[in-house]
Design an enzyme around this catalytic site. Structure first.
Site, PDB file in Angstrom:
ATOM      1  N   LYS A 566      35.029  45.911  39.846  1.00 14.47           N
ATOM      2  CA  LYS A 566      33.813  45.466  39.162  1.00 14.47           C
ATOM      3  C   LYS A 566      32.656  46.188  39.814  1.00 14.47           C
ATOM      4  O   LYS A 566      32.828  46.801  40.876  1.00 14.47           O
ATOM      5  CB  LYS A 566      33.631  43.951  39.291  1.00 14.47           C
ATOM      6  CG  LYS A 566      33.785  43.439  40.734  1.00 14.47           C
ATOM      7  CD  LYS A 566      33.828  41.935  40.842  1.00 14.47           C
ATOM      8  CE  LYS A 566      35.129  41.286  40.471  1.00 14.47           C
ATOM      9  NZ  LYS A 566      35.144  40.610  39.168  1.00 14.47           N
ATOM     10  N   LYS A 572      28.742  39.259  43.567  1.00 13.45           N
ATOM     11  CA  LYS A 572      30.180  39.332  43.292  1.00 13.45           C
ATOM     12  C   LYS A 572      31.004  39.223  44.581  1.00 13.45           C
ATOM     13  O   LYS A 572      32.198  38.977  44.540  1.00 13.45           O
ATOM     14  CB  LYS A 572      30.504  40.624  42.563  1.00 13.45           C
ATOM     15  CG  LYS A 572      29.855  40.728  41.177  1.00 13.45           C
ATOM     16  CD  LYS A 572      30.203  42.052  40.505  1.00 13.45           C
ATOM     17  CE  LYS A 572      29.422  42.307  39.232  1.00 13.45           C
ATOM     18  NZ  LYS A 572      30.014  41.638  38.052  1.00 13.45           N
ATOM     19  N   THR A 676      34.720  39.770  32.455  1.00 11.26           N
ATOM     20  CA  THR A 676      35.696  40.086  31.413  1.00 11.26           C
ATOM     21  C   THR A 676      36.927  40.745  32.042  1.00 11.26           C
ATOM     22  O   THR A 676      38.014  40.676  31.482  1.00 11.26           O
ATOM     23  CB  THR A 676      35.089  41.018  30.343  1.00 11.26           C
ATOM     24  OG1 THR A 676      34.361  42.062  31.000  1.00 11.26           O
ATOM     25  CG2 THR A 676      34.158  40.254  29.424  1.00 11.26           C
ATOM     26  N   LYS A 680      41.212  40.389  31.441  1.00 15.65           N
ATOM     27  CA  LYS A 680      42.164  41.507  31.324  1.00 15.65           C
ATOM     28  C   LYS A 680      43.319  41.323  32.306  1.00 15.65           C
ATOM     29  O   LYS A 680      44.480  41.569  31.966  1.00 15.65           O
ATOM     30  CB  LYS A 680      41.454  42.841  31.583  1.00 15.65           C
ATOM     31  CG  LYS A 680      40.409  43.179  30.524  1.00 15.65           C
ATOM     32  CD  LYS A 680      39.485  44.329  30.938  1.00 15.65           C
ATOM     33  CE  LYS A 680      38.250  44.357  30.048  1.00 15.65           C
ATOM     34  NZ  LYS A 680      37.170  45.213  30.593  1.00 15.65           N
TER      35      LYS A 680
HETATM   36  O1  73E Z   1      29.208  38.370  33.898  1.00 13.29           O
HETATM   37  C1  73E Z   1      28.983  39.610  33.253  1.00 13.29           C
HETATM   38  C2  73E Z   1      29.406  39.500  31.808  1.00 13.29           C
HETATM   39  O2  73E Z   1      30.795  39.299  31.705  1.00 13.29           O
HETATM   40  C3  73E Z   1      27.504  39.975  33.343  1.00 13.29           C
HETATM   41  O3  73E Z   1      27.142  40.160  34.688  1.00 13.29           O
HETATM   42  C4  73E Z   1      27.245  41.261  32.563  1.00 13.29           C
HETATM   43  O4  73E Z   1      27.648  41.040  31.205  1.00 13.29           O
HETATM   44  C5  73E Z   1      29.031  40.763  31.045  1.00 13.29           C
HETATM   45  C6  73E Z   1      29.321  40.632  29.573  1.00 13.29           C
HETATM   46  O5  73E Z   1      28.771  39.469  29.049  1.00 13.29           O
HETATM   47  C7  73E Z   1      25.816  41.655  32.610  1.00 13.29           C
HETATM   48  N1  73E Z   1      25.354  42.932  32.625  1.00 13.29           N
HETATM   49  C8  73E Z   1      24.033  42.870  32.651  1.00 13.29           C
HETATM   50  N2  73E Z   1      23.658  41.609  32.653  1.00 13.29           N
HETATM   51  N3  73E Z   1      24.773  40.849  32.630  1.00 13.29           N
HETATM   52  C9  73E Z   1      23.126  44.010  32.678  1.00 13.29           C
HETATM   53  C10 73E Z   1      21.766  43.827  32.846  1.00 13.29           C
HETATM   54  C11 73E Z   1      20.915  44.912  32.864  1.00 13.29           C
HETATM   55  C12 73E Z   1      21.403  46.181  32.718  1.00 13.29           C
HETATM   56  C13 73E Z   1      22.762  46.383  32.529  1.00 13.29           C
HETATM   57  C14 73E Z   1      23.619  45.294  32.509  1.00 13.29           C
END
Ligand code: 73E
Length: 831
Positions: A566, A572, A676, A680
């Protein structure tokens, strides 16, 4: 779509588009045609890249026939409401195998290549994956468009065709070094460009009042500069259903007028420089995940793709006689986080300034055309744009946002008289630390629905991040738990498990993942368990081969494979995983345990750090340093191995996840919106060690407590500890095992004796530890010890793993999309 103006008379020209036949012969013919007349080389002198490009274009021609047919049907059928998926990121992964699977051409293409004396696997390796996303959010968008096509939902997805995707990660002296990702440099065979369908997008300038022909006062935006948005179509095939949808990605190009006056002034070099400036807009994906930097170019990117998309939809996708008042019956724009939220004032501007609607009418329409997905809980991840920047770059939009806010604040004062504190909290405009626009508030005010991405996340969204809004509009909030596409992440990535499943319950599960439940009974079948273990063993051999040839990493055999992949982020808690590894290592070298009694374990990390995120980069350095030390210490006696292959991406995920025994999902409770990767792993027969966070909660509920290694504080416990004051040092003082691990790191043992090299990492853990790694350490170690004991009983482990597969069909992105359709979009499905 605009077509040729003349009407062709020949029936040949007017008839349905015919796909090349599904035969090996026809495929060979089409392939050689592409090779000879597309690439301009004979087979005998063609390079692997020539062959790959010709193969990709051959497959594309089969897709294209279905794409044209899908579009034709949608034009002739009674007009239906569409989904316009707006996302700044699509982390697509390689296209070839997915396209072959969707069109049922895998065997034909393989045989056709054999007939040409070509090993198709060599061509597969040639494809550079389009890494147009950072992590989960971008990958989610890619899974969703796959599912929309598979369900036959009428939809179009919009985004940016970044010239450089997510950086290529390399390690130099154990530290991350970023290299540009020139994914198009060997040719981009999957995108079809339409230079004649450009859309202008403007910026800057000023706004003035004028009196219209009807005598009414209006506002007029005179922009200072603009660029052209060049249209690239990518085909998104449904799984074996004949549907091919569109992913439309925009590339910025300088307008002719952009540099004309400079040319005329005679400054050729300056004119060319100006062109570069315009084209910078789609040059590179910003590599921040979860905590975006408020950079001007990023706002330019956002407005660029959203303005092009909305204009494209209204002017080119809708019929010529289309009335904008009907928009809500024809489109719902889904906002993938706040990145496309500037589309809200953009649609208002179009309705007000270009279609002469009154404010109330324009607002009533706009409010029905958007829905907003929030992906975070971290306050620092909520996008805000300084008013000063907005005014300079998009003055008319800023004016519209002010007016939206004025009306909204007036409504609030009526609902909550005297509650100025609440009004300030909810205002779209923040006053501190700088006057700025809160994009999440704007999105919430203007959307039909607001959704979180997992059950817990949606609850916390209502209770915390957007609490005031959920009190005001409770019916606006909903949940759609994320999902992943079973095509890419089971069928393609895990062919052996897929075959076992099909042999056991039949084939239909790929497009109906609930059917995996039929495997529940087989968990008690010794023969099935043995076959299931054989699949895992096969996948472990496969990843061993991949890592040897990709990175020269030789994984030991017969180990428990423990995987944490991740983005690198403090929340995390890769640092917690690292403390566990150091504890295992310490037990081995201190003689506390006899190596022969220890379950041999290999830990694999994959993680990119945002280039400006210092602590994340320190963590990468330390993981690499620990790996180097552990893997070379003879006292470990082959019981522990740590691998950190660089440049974790979708392509590597497809090989790594199916081989895993243990899935690490150890974020601090209340911080990971969903995750996600966790889905998987479970679907590929790994057990999860995880906190009560994000979609882990739902995974555990579905697979059962006895088939999941839960540990750590719950979200309310975290809140309580933080409220009373968290002091990480106390855990260090109290827990000798933890103290030994931290002391070993701090001593420089892993960093060639250098204490300086680890001082910021150690200092942060002991004196800050924002995400409470030390508070969860003891529980984590205890849970990991249970994992080792459980792994000792291989038969029972298989039983648990099979139940994970059988009970997680819920996490198909097909189910997520059905939920979006039922709860938010209300569009029709079906071929
Ligand atoms: O928990 C994940 C989530 O599974 C979350 O951190 C991620 O989105 C996934 C899909 O829902 C996420 N990425 C961003 N915010 N949440 C993000 C924010 C700014 C720029 C790029 C990505």
């Amino acid at each position: 779509e605009t077509g040729p103006r003349h009407t062709p008379t020949s029936t040949l020209a007017n008839g349905p588009v015919i796909s090349p036949p599904h035969t090996v012969d026809a495929f060979v013919k089409a392939f050689l045609h592409e090779l000879n007349f597309g690439q301009g080389v004979p087979l005998s002198r063609s390079s692997v890249n020539d062959q790959y490009l010709a193969l990709a274009r051959t497959v594309r021609s089969y897709l294209m026939a279905r794409w044209l047919e899908t579009a034709r049907r949608r034009r002739t059928d009674k007009p239906a409401k569409m989904v316009g998926y707006l996302s700044a990121e699509y982390l697509l992964g390689r296209q070839l195998d997915n396209a072959l699977l969707a069109t049922e051409l895998t065997d034909i293409a393989t045989e056709a290549m054999v007939a040409c004396g070509i090993e198709i696997d060599d061509l597969r390796q040639q494809e550079v994956e389009p890494g147009l996303g950072n992590g989960g959010l971008g990958r989610l968008a890619a899974c969703f468009i796959d599912s929309m096509a598979t369900l036959g939902a009428s939809s179009i997805a919009y985004g940016i065709r970044y010239e450089y995707g997510i950086f290529q990660q390399t390690f130099v002296d154990n530290r991350q070094v970023e290299k540009p990702d020139a994914w198009l440099s060997m040719g981009g065979p999957w995108g079809v460009v339409h230079p004649e369908m450009e859309v202008p997008v403007n910026f800057g300038g000023h706004v003035e009042t004028y009196v219209g022909e009807d005598g009414r006062e209006r506002r007029r935006w005179t922009p200072a500069w603009g660029v052209m948005a060049l249209r690239y179509n990518y085909m998104v095939p449904g799984y074996q259903n004949g549907v091919v949808n569109t992913l439309r990605l925009w590339r910025a190009r300088a307008t002719e007028s952009f540099d004309l006056h400079i040319f005329n002034a005679g400054d050729y070099a300056e004119a060319v420089r100006a062109q570069t400036f315009a084209e910078n807009i789609s040059k590179v994906l910003y590599p921040e995940d979860s905590t975006p930097q408020g950079k001007e170019l990023r706002l330019q990117q956002q407005y660029f793709f959203v303005a092009a998309s909305i204009k494209d939809f209204i002017q080119h996708t809708m019929p010529k006689d289309f009335d904008v008042r009907d928009l809500p019956e024809r489109i719902i724009f889904q906002l993938n986080d706040t990145h496309p939220v500037i589309g809200i004032p953009e649609l208002m501007r179009i309705l007000l300034d270009e279609h002469d609607l009154e404010w109330e009418e324009a607002w009533a329409i706009t409010k029905q055309c958007f829905a907003y997905t929030c992906h975070t809980l971290l306050p620092e991840a909520l996008e805000v744009w300084p008013v000063s920047l907005m005014e300079r770059l998009l003055p008319r939009h800023m004016e519209i946002i002010y007016r939206i806010n004025e009306d909204f604040v007036a409504e609030l004062r009526e609902t909550y008289p005297g509650d100025e504190l609440r009004v300030r909290r909810m205002s779209i405009i923040a006053d501190h630390p700088e006057r700025s626009v809160r994009m999440a508030h704007l999105a919430t005010v203007a959307s039909v629905k607001v959704n979180g991405v997992a059950a817990l996340h949606s609850e916390l969204l209502k209770e915390k991040v957007l609490n005031d809004f959920s009190e005001l509009w409770p019916e606006r909030f909903t949940n759609v738990t994320n999902g992943v596409t079973p095509r890419r992440f089971i069928k393609l990535s895990n062919p052996e498990q897929s075959k076992l499943i099909s042999d056991t319950i039949g084939k239909g599960w790929v497009a109906n993942l609930d059917r995996l439940e039929e495997l529940v009974g087989y968990a008690d079948d010794a023969d099935f368990r043995e076959k299931f273990r054989a699949v895992k063993a096969h996948n472990k051999t496969r990843i061993r081969n991949v890592l040897v040839s990709r990175d020269g990493i030789a994984l030991p055999e017969g180990h428990l494979l423990d995987v944490m992949v991740k983005r690198l982020h403090e929340y995390k808690r890769q640092s917690l995983k690292l403390l566990h590894i150091v504890t295992l290592y310490d037990r081995l070298i201190s003689g506390e345990v006899e190596p022969s009694t220890v379950t041999p374990r290999t830990v694999v990390f994959g993680a990119k750090a945002a280039p400006g995120y210092a602590m994340a980069k320190e963590t990468i350095f330390l993981i690499n340093s620990v790996a180097q030390t552990v893997n070379n210490d003879p006292r470990v006696d082959g019981r522990l191995f740590v691998a950190f292959p660089p440049n974790y991406n979708v392509t590597l995920a497809e090989k790594l996840i199916p081989a895993a025994d243990l899935s690490e999902q150890i974020s601090l409770a209340g911080k990971e919106a969903s995750g996600t990767g966790n889905m998987k792993f479970a679907l590929n027969g790994a057990l999860t060690i995880g906190t009560d966070d994000g979609a882990n909660v739902e995974i555990r509920q579905l697979v059962g407590d006895e088939n999941f290694f839960l540990f750590g504080m719950t979200e309310p416990e975290v809140a309580e500890l933080q409220a009373k004051g968290y002091r990480p040092g106390e855990y260090y003082e109290r827990d000798p095992q933890l103290r030994r691990a931290i002391d070993l790191i701090a001593s420089g043992h892993f960093t060639k004796g250098s204490r300086d090299a680890v001082s910021s990492f150690v200092g942060d853990l002991l004196y800050n530890d924002r995400f409470l790694a030390l508070a969860d350490y003891a529980a984590y170690i205890e849970a990991q010890d249970k994992v080792e004991a459980a792994y000792g009983d291989q038969d029972n482990w298989s039983r648990m793993a099979i139940l994970n597969v059988a009970r997680t069909g819920f996490f198909s992105s097909d189910r997520s999309i059905r939920d979006y359709i039922d709860r938010i979009w209300h569009v029709k499905t079906g071929v």
